[in-house]
Design an enzyme around this catalytic site. Structure first.
Site, PDB file in Angstrom:
ATOM      1  N   ARG A 126     -73.755  60.004-116.695  1.00 47.86           N
ATOM      2  CA  ARG A 126     -73.953  60.823-117.899  1.00 47.86           C
ATOM      3  C   ARG A 126     -74.714  60.078-118.998  1.00 47.86           C
ATOM      4  NH1 ARG A 126     -69.023  61.995-115.894  1.00 47.86           N
ATOM      5  NH2 ARG A 126     -68.067  60.557-117.347  1.00 47.86           N
ATOM      6  N   GLU A 131     -60.799  52.723-117.234  1.00 43.78           N
ATOM      7  CA  GLU A 131     -59.565  53.410-117.633  1.00 43.78           C
ATOM      8  C   GLU A 131     -58.810  53.860-116.366  1.00 43.78           C
ATOM      9  OE1 GLU A 131     -60.326  56.847-120.034  1.00 43.78           O
ATOM     10  OE2 GLU A 131     -58.230  57.063-120.618  1.00 43.78           O
TER      11      GLU A 131
END
Ligand code: AMP
Length: 173
Positions: free
Chosen positions: A58, A95
């Site tokens: 992205r 994460e």
């Protein structure tokens, strides 16, 4: 225009417990896309940046738009095994799990003035690894920018020595 309202929360993607910030709802809006790219450009213009480095996948979207507007080149940082020529790599903690990123060995020249861009700052592990790659190659990191910053994960602390900007912030999940 309120671009934050164009970001969609998708709970439990890609794994349970993660609230995924989906930017496709912003990208499909002509005004949203233009506003976000113009605001990101405001951070970066006039700084003599000659390479924009975007992080897969992205980070490629606004990274490329910014490169074109800044009269700079665009360089992709990708997941392992995707870049065809010789690469340098860095491993980092995400994460959700561990990962590795790669860049072409000849993508950055010593002295290049680099803008590093990704869609989202979470723990900062990805961007920290990207910054290491650029510096190993002799690039000068002029600025780091994100569309979204999850303040509560304190990723910015890993990037203290850089000029870090984000357009949209979240103080909690
Ligand atoms: P980090 O290394 O923890 O800062 O994670 C940043 C990278 O993981 C970016 O490339 C993001 O696209 C992706 N990412 C991490 N958390 C999320 C989230 N909650 N929503 C969307 N993308 C995320």
């Amino acid at each position: 225009m309120d671009i934050k309202s164009l970001i969609r929360d998708v709970p439990d993607f890609p794994i349970k417990g993660i609230i995924f910030k989906d930017i496709t709802t912003l990208l499909k809006s002509a005004r949203g896309l233009k506003t976000a790219s113009e605001e990101l450009l405001e951070f970066a213009k006039g700084k003599h940046i000659n390479k924009v480095v975007g992080i897969e996948s992205r980070g490629f979207i606004f990274g490329c738009l910014l490169a074109e507007k800044l009269d700079a080149g665009f360089v992709p940082i990708r997941k392992p095994g995707k870049l065809p020529a010789e690469t340098l790599s860095e491993t980092y903690t995400l994460e959700y799990g561990e990962d590795k990123i790669e860049i072409h060995k000849d993508a950055i020249e010593p002295g290049d003035k680099v803008l590093l861009h990704d869609d989202l700052l979470a723990t900062g592990g990805t961007m920290e690894a990207a910054a290491k790659l650029i510096e190993r190659m002799g690039g000068e990191i002029i600025q780091i920018s994100f569309l979204i910053e999850l303040n509560f994960l304190k990723g910015r602390e890993k990037l203290k020595k850089y000029d870090v900007h984000s357009l949209i912030q979240y103080d909690s999940e």
